[in-house]
Design a protein around this motif. Structure first.
Motif, PDB file in Angstrom:
ATOM      1  N   ILE A 123      19.923  -0.107   0.290  1.00 29.96           N
ATOM      2  CA  ILE A 123      19.619   1.061   1.123  1.00 29.96           C
ATOM      3  C   ILE A 123      18.494   0.747   2.110  1.00 29.96           C
ATOM      4  O   ILE A 123      18.496   1.226   3.255  1.00 29.96           O
ATOM      5  N   PRO A 127      20.869  -1.380  -5.641  1.00 34.74           N
ATOM      6  CA  PRO A 127      21.153  -0.296  -4.676  1.00 34.74           C
ATOM      7  C   PRO A 127      19.937   0.107  -3.848  1.00 34.74           C
ATOM      8  O   PRO A 127      20.076   0.408  -2.657  1.00 34.74           O
ATOM      9  N   LEU A 129      30.169   1.556   0.515  1.00 31.52           N
ATOM     10  CA  LEU A 129      29.112   2.571   0.548  1.00 31.52           C
ATOM     11  C   LEU A 129      29.137   3.427  -0.715  1.00 31.52           C
ATOM     12  O   LEU A 129      28.090   3.757  -1.279  1.00 31.52           O
ATOM     13  N   ILE A 157      27.539   1.814  -3.615  1.00 38.85           N
ATOM     14  CA  ILE A 157      26.073   1.808  -3.571  1.00 38.85           C
ATOM     15  C   ILE A 157      25.509   3.087  -4.181  1.00 38.85           C
ATOM     16  O   ILE A 157      24.540   3.061  -4.952  1.00 38.85           O
ATOM     17  N   PHE A 158      26.122   4.217  -3.855  1.00 37.51           N
ATOM     18  CA  PHE A 158      25.546   5.502  -4.237  1.00 37.51           C
ATOM     19  C   PHE A 158      26.021   6.000  -5.594  1.00 37.51           C
ATOM     20  O   PHE A 158      25.383   6.895  -6.168  1.00 37.51           O
ATOM     21  N   ALA A 192      24.616  -5.815   2.072  1.00 39.24           N
ATOM     22  CA  ALA A 192      24.325  -4.889   3.169  1.00 39.24           C
ATOM     23  C   ALA A 192      24.953  -5.378   4.467  1.00 39.24           C
ATOM     24  O   ALA A 192      25.491  -4.581   5.256  1.00 39.24           O
TER      25      ALA A 192
END
Length: 304
Positions: free
Chosen positions: A182, A178, A119, A122-123, A103
């Motif tokens: 977040i 993840p 990013l 992560i998603f 992060a």
């Protein structure tokens, strides 16, 4: 002229009047209703945990402590419950520990292209369900999977990873990291970069700056990530069932079998209530450990 100036000064106050004080309570009403339903559900589960199970009638509405006695004295239940808590704590520590530097790198990296790639990575896991990802790990960790094929190049293996705690830990880590990222990333975003530069100017190396500046100021995100990862992991079902292969059961797998194989609703309710109690104690412990004010909650213990 004076009347015109006075009118201009009064006009914004008349237009932008603050809403009535009861509006705030009206806005949080849906949240209160949701929490109320959850409390009602927990009350029903607690009530069922003290009912008597019968193999023919399933539930007899007579008070008994047999379900709790069975839960606390049966070695198999005892072992599975503590395995669930132990592995959940271990996975939580690993997930949060790996998510924090990721992060930080995502927020502080200067290249916009690299930031976007981080990013996206992560998603991307959220684009597929947990079941699909668990089946993917079956292929990777299988007897003839990618991991054992890699070890075979060096003349090692094959190793049995499916049906082991190591396989379950790997599968759950890929799912939980993840979530931790977040939760931690916004806390890192709110850290003033000037404080890191000031520490560097005072002679701190990057590791010292990260340890003494970033980690303490990122406590709200760390607390949130820890709570989210632990509670989700402790209640997980699919990964232990698929990757564990019936050998590494979590308490959710026992609840499932109690409901659908044995139709023992009182025993399943007992396991559920016990899990909620332990998770609640863990959440309370996180608040106490990380101190007052964490997650923006003021407990009244802070001093100037």
């Amino acid at each position: 002229m004076d009347k015109t100036i006075e009118l201009k000064q009064r006009l914004p106050q008349e237009i932008y009047q603050s809403p009535p004080s009861w509006w705030g309570y009206l806005l949080i009403l849906p949240g209160i209703l949701l929490v109320s339903f959850l409390f009602v559900g927990m009350g029903i589960l607690t009530y069922y945990s003290f009912l008597t199970f019968d193999s023919i009638e399933f539930i007899i509405y007579e008070f008994t402590l047999e379900n709790w006695r069975s839960f606390l004295t049966t070695d198999a239940y005892y072992f599975i419950f503590f395995r669930t808590i132990g592995l959940s704590l271990f996975i939580t520590i690993l997930a949060v520990g790996l998510a924090l530097p990721y992060a930080y790198l995502t927020i502080r990296v200067r290249s916009s292209l690299l930031r976007k790639l981080l990013l996206i990575s992560i998603f991307v896991p959220f684009f597929t369900g947990v079941i699909v990802r668990a089946y993917g790990w079956l292929i990777i960790l299988g007897q003839n999977g990618l991991v054992n094929s890699f070890f075979g190049i060096f003349g090692l293996g094959p190793y049995r990873l499916i049906g082991t705690e190591i396989g379950v830990i790997i599968g759950l880590l890929q799912i939980m990291i993840p979530f931790a990222i977040i939760m931690i990333a916004p806390a890192v975003q709110n850290i003033d970069r000037a404080m890191e530069l000031a520490a560097s100017n005072l002679g701190a190396n990057p590791f010292q700056t990260f340890y003494h500046i970033v980690i303490p100021l990122a406590k709200p995100g760390i607390a949130g990530g820890t709570i989210v990862v632990f509670t989700i992991t402790a209640a997980t079902y699919a990964v232990p069932a698929l990757i564990g292969g019936g050998r590494v059961d979590f308490i959710a797998n026992v609840i499932y079998r109690s409901l659908f194989d044995l139709s023992n609703y009182p025993l399943a309710a007992t396991f559920s209530v016990a899990l909620v109690i332990v998770a609640s104690i863990f959440v309370l412990g996180i608040f106490q450990t990380l101190g007052s004010g964490t997650l923006g909650v003021d407990t009244g213990d802070s001093h100037e």
